[in-house]
Design a protein around this motif. Structure first.
Motif, PDB file in Angstrom:
ATOM      1  N   GLY B 109       0.787  -1.235   0.131  1.00  0.00           N
ATOM      2  CA  GLY B 109      -0.123  -0.125   0.072  1.00  0.00           C
ATOM      3  C   GLY B 109       0.758   1.178   0.029  1.00  0.00           C
ATOM      4  N   SER B 110       1.773   1.258   0.904  1.00  0.00           N
ATOM      5  CA  SER B 110       2.784   2.534   0.978  1.00  0.00           C
ATOM      6  C   SER B 110       3.477   2.739  -0.500  1.00  0.00           C
ATOM      7  CB  SER B 110       3.416   2.757   2.210  1.00  0.00           C
ATOM      8  OG  SER B 110       4.240   1.579   2.158  1.00  0.00           O
ATOM      9  N   GLN B 111       3.734   1.912  -1.041  1.00  0.00           N
ATOM     10  CA  GLN B 111       4.715   1.981  -2.114  1.00  0.00           C
ATOM     11  C   GLN B 111       3.677   2.397  -3.380  1.00  0.00           C
ATOM     12  OE1 GLN B 111       7.647  -1.032  -3.197  1.00  0.00           O
ATOM     13  NE2 GLN B 111       7.335  -1.903  -0.995  1.00  0.00           N
ATOM     14  N   ARG B 130      -7.144   4.606  -4.578  1.00  0.00           N
ATOM     15  CA  ARG B 130      -6.977   4.409  -6.038  1.00  0.00           C
ATOM     16  C   ARG B 130      -6.085   2.936  -5.980  1.00  0.00           C
ATOM     17  NH1 ARG B 130      -7.619   4.704 -11.364  1.00  0.00           N
ATOM     18  NH2 ARG B 130      -5.735   4.845 -12.551  1.00  0.00           N
ATOM     19  N   ALA B 131      -5.223   2.824  -5.143  1.00  0.00           N
ATOM     20  CA  ALA B 131      -4.449   1.508  -5.070  1.00  0.00           C
ATOM     21  C   ALA B 131      -5.348   0.254  -4.973  1.00  0.00           C
ATOM     22  CB  ALA B 131      -3.209   1.842  -4.049  1.00  0.00           C
ATOM     23  N   ALA B 132      -6.221   0.242  -4.090  1.00  0.00           N
ATOM     24  CA  ALA B 132      -7.254  -0.692  -3.707  1.00  0.00           C
ATOM     25  C   ALA B 132      -7.917  -0.935  -5.106  1.00  0.00           C
ATOM     26  CB  ALA B 132      -8.064  -0.278  -2.617  1.00  0.00           C
ATOM     27  N   PRO B 143      -8.236  -6.652  -1.810  1.00  0.00           N
ATOM     28  CA  PRO B 143      -7.119  -5.707  -1.796  1.00  0.00           C
ATOM     29  C   PRO B 143      -6.869  -4.931  -0.285  1.00  0.00           C
ATOM     30  CG  PRO B 143      -9.267  -4.926  -3.136  1.00  0.00           C
ATOM     31  CD  PRO B 143      -9.251  -6.224  -2.266  1.00  0.00           C
ATOM     32  N   GLY B 144      -7.774  -4.833   0.481  1.00  0.00           N
ATOM     33  CA  GLY B 144      -7.242  -4.186   1.865  1.00  0.00           C
ATOM     34  C   GLY B 144      -6.313  -4.927   2.493  1.00  0.00           C
ATOM     35  N   MET B 169      -1.141   3.329 -11.937  1.00  0.00           N
ATOM     36  CA  MET B 169      -1.435   4.336 -10.856  1.00  0.00           C
ATOM     37  C   MET B 169      -1.761   5.752 -11.315  1.00  0.00           C
ATOM     38  SD  MET B 169      -2.199   3.365  -7.710  1.00  0.00           S
ATOM     39  CE  MET B 169      -1.944   4.451  -6.441  1.00  0.00           C
ATOM     40  N   CYS B 170      -0.742   6.281 -12.275  1.00  0.00           N
ATOM     41  CA  CYS B 170      -0.978   7.689 -12.890  1.00  0.00           C
ATOM     42  C   CYS B 170      -1.533   7.478 -14.199  1.00  0.00           C
ATOM     43  CB  CYS B 170       0.246   8.284 -12.824  1.00  0.00           C
ATOM     44  SG  CYS B 170       0.914   8.627 -11.073  1.00  0.00           S
ATOM     45  N   ASP B 171      -2.437   6.658 -14.652  1.00  0.00           N
ATOM     46  CA  ASP B 171      -2.901   6.497 -15.956  1.00  0.00           C
ATOM     47  C   ASP B 171      -1.851   6.912 -17.201  1.00  0.00           C
ATOM     48  OD1 ASP B 171      -5.673   5.561 -15.778  1.00  0.00           O
ATOM     49  OD2 ASP B 171      -5.981   7.602 -15.014  1.00  0.00           O
TER      50      ASP B 171
END
Ligand SMILES: Nc1ncnc2c1ncn2[C@@H]1O[C@H](COP(=O)(O)OP(=O)(O)OP(=O)(O)O)[C@@H](O)[C@H]1O
Ligand SMILES: Nc1ncnc2c1ncn2[C@@H]1O[C@H](COP(=O)(O)OP(=O)(O)OP(=O)(O)O)[C@@H](O)[C@H]1O
Ligand code: SF4
Ligand SMILES: [Mg+2]
Ligand SMILES: [Mg+2]
Lengths: 320, 326
Positions: B109-111, B130-132, B143-144, B169-171
């Motif tokens: 998650g943090s990465q 967004r990550a989840a 995902p959690g 993540m950033c499209d």
């Protein structure tokens, strides 16, 4: 004859810290798995990512204790064996070569390490064995002087194979040994493994996502789903007359090199199972395209079938 | 937008020290909304080419190119700072070995959240949402729970999917994916490939896909380039490449592909005899000549690059119809 590998009712879970204010979860990686591999046999293990294949490999290698059940290699309890003796008997080739090779050491030291750990061999003899092994897996002696980061992915994988074979073990547990290789080099390595097996009567446990490769090397295939073996059969039977719906879905997902056909949707849905929350009944039922009512509540029994087993309500019981 | 060239590479060269010429004048381009597959023998320079494009070569690696442009921007003159801003944002990469790019000391998650925070200044909370969401899209349930795990607690395939989700993540406009599905079983592979195809359709994502799996190539690529010993030896539209492979290496490669159900179990698998030569700076002639059944003295000299209609090109002394005589 004593089987090379025998697994009886092995189970292994992992505890995972829960999210904030949530209880810890238990991931079931291997759930009551039993099978035996005869000396000289090759058991191919296939199945979904995360279904427990590598965990099974680590149990067999004695790198991880099972919570229940027993694991015997060459008739001995693997966890109770002397480490040096175990290293001479059984060796791994792991999935992620970068993670399993010490980045700071030279390739030849990495390959020679198992020899050095045994002790009692002159350094000249060790160097000779290492050179032979490097060449045997298709590397050059010059590459022995490099560090892993100075090699390509496929070259690193060959280093891992050389390290596993340098002690000439009788059992090799291969976890995705050729997935990093192009088809030609892959063929060279698989032909090498086959040759060694023939010459030295080696036994392999062979984990791979590449079904064509498994079909080629395995004498028998086990299909895993969420920690259990849901089908096991001799290789030809499994490929030509698969019975478990998951096995069928796997085979249907193989992408043959035919342009224009696109990527098939085999109807398993997009959400993969959660190993910390195994469904009741048949663990495959939420995704199974042919599930019946009973599948949601009753777990199918392990049914002997065609010299193997199947776990599915739809497969009739016929004596092997 | 689709069809417009996004990444253009011409004459890419990479050397390590004085003795390794890993990439020797490779050219390729990727259009928006398209997938360009890069295949070739282990060690032929695919990953190094990708890393060179992203300016992520290991220390000791030197890059040169006649052209290296992304969305019209010349990447050659960019500072490390500017490059770092593009990477992970407009152009993202999935590395061949997930463990090299996941930090073992931080949770998934943090990465993942860090990528968005760095490039977009998104709050930690939103970044984690967004990550989840993305983990869900790459087929990761719970995902959690996965966000709270460390990389070593994941199976190979889960790590690989985390990498894929992180790259998205950033499209990004361009995704360079180095063997993104080799660690995955075939059903998950199919799912990821469908996901990427969806992003391509909806967002015009351009993909440079490095893979050994010619089944994947056949099914998803618009164009294929085949590398050997640091050079692109053949490049063509996918159907054309499979129908009319022309370079002897390409032909050998296609003959080696084992197809399930058609495997001959009692025979060795087909392979191309011999090994790749050691290629140092100054190497001349065809890199494949030691292993080629058609090699003659011409092959030690300058080799012509043939370009045929339909943009099918190859690097070999042989005439274009040698293998396909009517
Ligand atoms: N840091 C380095 N120092 C020296 N040589 C290197 C370095 N990195 C890569 N090489 C060499 O460059 C060549 C190309 O490597 P690269 O990783 O691009 O291969 P690849 O085509 O990706 O192969 P694979 O399919 O096995 O991943 C190889 O011969 C490799 O040994
Ligand atoms: N050390 C660990 N801590 C927590 N969970 C773990 C650990 N090792 C494995 N697991 C979990 O156990 C399950 C099985 O993992 P395993 O690595 O055996 O899968 P696999 O079948 O080898 O998958 P792949 O094909 O993706 O390599 C996964 O859900 C994984 O996250
Ligand atoms: S140039 Fe010569 S050696 Fe190279 S592929 Fe063509 S025929 Fe073979
Ligand atoms: Mg694994
Ligand atoms: Mg590579």
């Amino acid at each position: 004859m004593t089987p090379a590998i025998e697994v009886r009712g092995a189970r292994r879970t992992f505890r995972v810290k829960g999210a904030m204010f949530q209880p810890d979860k238990h991931v079931v990686a291997v759930d009551d798995v039993s099978f035996a591999v005869p000396v000289g046999g090759v058991l191919g293990v296939v199945g979904e990512s995360g279904c427990g294949k590598s965990t099974l490999a680590r149990l067999i290698l004695g790198l991880l204790p099972p919570e229940a059940g027993e694991i015997l290699v060459d008739g001995q309890r693997v966890l109770q064996m002397d480490r040096k003796a175990r290293a001479r008997l059984i060796q791994p080739v792991f999935q992620d070569p970068f993670a399993s090779l010490n980045p700071l050491r030279r390739v030849r030291d990495i390959v020679g390490l198992p020899l050095a750990a045994q002790g009692g061999m002159s350094s000249a003899e060790m160097a000779k064995r290492v050179d032979e092994m490097l060449v045997r897996v298709g590397l050059t002696v010059e590459m022995g002087e490099r560090q892993p980061a100075q090699l390509s992915g496929g070259q690193r994988q060959r280093v891992a194979i050389a390290r596993a074979l340098v002690l000439r073990p009788r059992i090799v547990v291969c976890d995705e040994p050729t997935s990093a290789l192009d088809v030609s080099v892959q063929a060279q390595i698989l032909n090498l493994l086959a040759e060694l097996r023939r010459d030295l009567n080696l036994t392999y446990l062979f984990i791979s996502h590449n079904l064509a490769v498994v079909e080629h090397v395995a004498t028998e295939v086990a299909v895993m789903y969420l920690g259990r073996i849901v089908e096991r059969a001799p290789t030809d039977t499994l490929f030509h007359a698969p019975e478990h719906p998951y096995t069928k879905a796997l085979l249907a997902s193989v992408l043959t090199p035919e342009p224009g056909l696109g990527v098939p949707d085999v109807g398993l849905g997009d959400s993969l199972p959660d190993p910390s929350n195994i469904p009741p009944g048949c663990r495959f039922h939420p995704r199974c395209p042919v599930a019946i009512e009973r599948c949601a509540s009753v777990a199918p029994a392990t049914t002997p079938r065609n010299a193997g087993i199947v776990e599915c309500h739809l497969v009739p019981t016929i004596a092997a | 937008m689709t069809g417009e060239t996004l990444l253009e590479v011409e004459g890419l060269r990479v050397e390590f020290g004085a003795s390794v010429a890993a990439v020797r004048g490779a050219s390729l381009s990727v259009a928006r909304g398209q997938t360009h597959c890069l295949v070739g023998e282990s060690g032929c320079g695919k990953s190094v080419s990708a890393l060179a494009i992203m300016n992520l070569l290991a220390r000791g690696g030197r890059r040169g190119a006649d052209k290296l442009s992304f969305a019209g921007i010349d990447l050659r003159g960019m500072s490390d700072r500017e490059m770092a801003r593009l990477r992970g944002d407009r152009m993202a990469m999935i590395f061949q070995e997930p463990m090299t790019s996941l930090n073992p000391a931080y949770t998934v998650g943090s990465q993942m959240a860090e990528v968005l925070r760095r490039h977009r200044g998104t709050s930690r909370r939103d970044a984690l949402d967004r990550a989840a969401e993305l983990l869900g899209r790459v087929g990761i349930t719970a995902p959690g729970m996965r966000l709270g795990q460390f990389p070593h607690q994941l199976s190979g395939g889960l790590r690989q999917r985390v990498m894929i989700a992180m790259a998205l993540m950033c499209d990004p406009e361009l995704l360079i994916a180095d063997e993104p599905t080799t660690a995955l079983d075939v059903t998950v592979q199919a799912q990821i490939l469908r996901l990427l195809a969806g992003l391509q359709r909806d967002l015009g994502l351009a993909i440079l896909l490095i893979t050994h799996d010619l089944g994947v190539v056949a099914r998803v690529a618009h164009r294929v380039s085949v590398m050997y010993a640091g050079e692109v030896v053949e490049s063509a539209a996918t159907a054309d490449l499979f129908a009319r492979p022309t370079h002897p290496y390409t032909r050998g490669l296609l003959e080696c592909v084992p197809v399930p159900g058609k495997v001959k179990r009692d025979q060795p698998l087909g392979s191309i005899p011999g090994v790749v030569p050691k290629v140092s700076p100054g190497f001349t002639g065809c890199g494949f000549r030691d292993r080629c059944a058609h090699a003659n003295e011409i092959c030690a000299g300058d080799i012509p690059r043939h370009r045929t209609d339909g943009d099918h090109e190859y690097l070999c002394r042989l005439p274009r119809d040698w293998a396909h005589a009517a």
